[in-house]
Design a protein around this motif. Structure first.
Motif, PDB file in Angstrom:
ATOM      1  N   HIS A 217       0.843  -1.199   0.000  1.00 41.42           N
ATOM      2  CA  HIS A 217       0.000   0.000   0.000  1.00 41.42           C
ATOM      3  C   HIS A 217       0.879   1.251   0.000  1.00 41.42           C
ATOM      4  CE1 HIS A 217      -3.321  -2.721   0.723  1.00 41.42           C
ATOM      5  NE2 HIS A 217      -2.738  -3.159   1.810  1.00 41.42           N
ATOM      6  N   LEU A 218       1.632   1.400  -1.071  1.00 43.95           N
ATOM      7  CA  LEU A 218       2.663   2.428  -1.177  1.00 43.95           C
ATOM      8  C   LEU A 218       2.115   3.840  -1.000  1.00 43.95           C
ATOM      9  CD1 LEU A 218       5.653   2.900  -1.738  1.00 43.95           C
ATOM     10  CD2 LEU A 218       5.135   2.894  -4.182  1.00 43.95           C
ATOM     11  N   LEU A 219       0.973   4.134  -1.584  1.00 49.03           N
ATOM     12  CA  LEU A 219       0.404   5.483  -1.486  1.00 49.03           C
ATOM     13  C   LEU A 219       0.094   5.848  -0.044  1.00 49.03           C
ATOM     14  CD1 LEU A 219      -1.977   5.623  -4.608  1.00 49.03           C
ATOM     15  CD2 LEU A 219       0.276   6.680  -4.308  1.00 49.03           C
ATOM     16  N   SER A 220      -0.379   4.884   0.732  1.00 49.81           N
ATOM     17  CA  SER A 220      -0.649   5.138   2.156  1.00 49.81           C
ATOM     18  C   SER A 220       0.646   5.444   2.894  1.00 49.81           C
ATOM     19  CB  SER A 220      -1.335   3.922   2.788  1.00 49.81           C
ATOM     20  OG  SER A 220      -2.570   3.671   2.163  1.00 49.81           O
ATOM     21  N   ALA A 221       1.702   4.710   2.551  1.00 56.53           N
ATOM     22  CA  ALA A 221       2.996   4.915   3.215  1.00 56.53           C
ATOM     23  C   ALA A 221       3.540   6.312   2.952  1.00 56.53           C
ATOM     24  CB  ALA A 221       3.998   3.866   2.743  1.00 56.53           C
ATOM     25  N   LEU A 222       3.354   6.800   1.730  1.00 57.96           N
ATOM     26  CA  LEU A 222       3.873   8.116   1.356  1.00 57.96           C
ATOM     27  C   LEU A 222       3.179   9.259   2.099  1.00 57.96           C
ATOM     28  CD1 LEU A 222       4.231   7.570  -2.504  1.00 57.96           C
ATOM     29  CD2 LEU A 222       6.095   7.775  -0.840  1.00 57.96           C
TER      30      LEU A 222
END
Length: 312
Positions: A217-222
């Motif tokens: 969930h890369l977008l959440s991490a960013l």
């Protein structure tokens, strides 16, 4: 060509392979079961073959002495990482602290460092990296286990503590050392088969890393400011501290850069495995793994560039 330029080229290639894994997972060509199977293939077959192959070089007293010294400075670099991890306590929570500290200390030295070192230095780079891998496995299953294990969980059995030292990776290191110092060569047909299998390490390891990133969930991490602080500690402060200490001691340049790269690699995939096993913050571990892996395209060449300037 300077090491930093070679590293940039190799990292670019590796990120193309990571992107391939990311794409294949998004298109459901590879699923979680397939990724687990590929991970097991790397850990239990390909990486042990790579390690055995690196020990099949002609015995050299200088290289042997340098390898043994590599064990000492690997312990030192790991100790530095542990010291830096205490900075994680700033504004941390009891729930996330163990996971964040684990992510700062332990690197993806098997999947990430070995392909890079093979590109930079060839067989000798992987040969010296075996010292770091050995120390890594010892520390992750002692201090790492202590860090992640809940305080109310029963004492971990010695069987569980000893299990990692009986894995194919560790056994291949012990066997490789025996063959190297005993000056024993593997029969040619078997040695060639081992070399063919070891050549699969880089592409498969990067594809697997791409799948892990796709699942994170890369977008959440960013969108999480806290992640950037952990990434800063992991990718900048740890290698900077190791670089400073190494600058104070005279040592073989290849060994110094090998251990430096191993300690500057992104967060270990073990962070997610340990977080899942001991019911820690798995999502946070996967976020840190993903962002440090992506950020390494900048941080690793930067570390090597600074190291070259200092050591030249």
């Amino acid at each position: 060509m300077e090491y930093s330029q070679i590293l940039i080229n190799q990292i670019f290639i590796m990120f193309l392979l990571i992107g391939t894994g990311f794409f294949l997972y998004q298109k459901k060509i590879i699923d979680e079961v397939g990724n687990t199977q590929m991970t097991n293939l790397i850990l239990y077959v390909i990486m042990p073959c790579l390690i055995l192959d690196t020990y099949q070089m002609e015995y050299d007293p200088y290289k042997a002495k340098t390898l043994l010294f590599g064990f000492l400075i690997s312990v030192l670099s790991m100790f530095i990482s542990i010291l830096v991890s205490f900075l994680v306590k700033i504004k941390s929570t009891e729930k996330t602290l163990p996971t964040e500290q684990f992510c700062v200390i332990f690197t993806n030295c098997g999947f990430m460092a070995i392909p890079l070192l093979d590109a930079l230095f060839g067989q000798i780079g992987v040969f010296y990296c075996n010292a770091y891998l050995t120390v890594f496995n010892f520390v992750v299953w002692t201090y790492g286990l202590f860090l992640m294990k809940p305080k109310d969980e029963k004492k971990v059995s010695w069987k569980l503590r000893l299990k990692p030292f009986l894995t194919p990776t560790m056994l291949s290191i012990f066997l490789g050392l025996l063959l190297y110092f005993g000056r024993i060569s593997i029969p040619r047909p078997l040695g060639q088969a081992i070399r063919f299998l070891s050549s699969m390490n880089t592409p498969l390891a990067m594809v697997v890393s791409g799948v892990y990133i796709a699942r994170s969930h890369l977008l959440s991490a960013l969108k999480m400011p806290r992640i950037y602080y952990i990434v800063f500690l992991k990718s900048i402060i740890v290698p900077a501290a190791v670089l400073f200490i190494f600058y104070l001691f005279p040592m073989d340049e290849t060994l110094r850069l090998t251990i430096l790269i191993a300690s500057a690699c992104p967060t270990a995939s073990n962070a997610m495995l340990f977080a899942n096993r001991f019911k820690r913050d798995v999502n946070n571990a996967s976020h840190i793994f993903a962002i440090t892996t992506i950020f390494s395209i900048i941080s690793l060449p930067l570390v090597i560039l600074v190291a070259q300037q200092l050591f030249s």
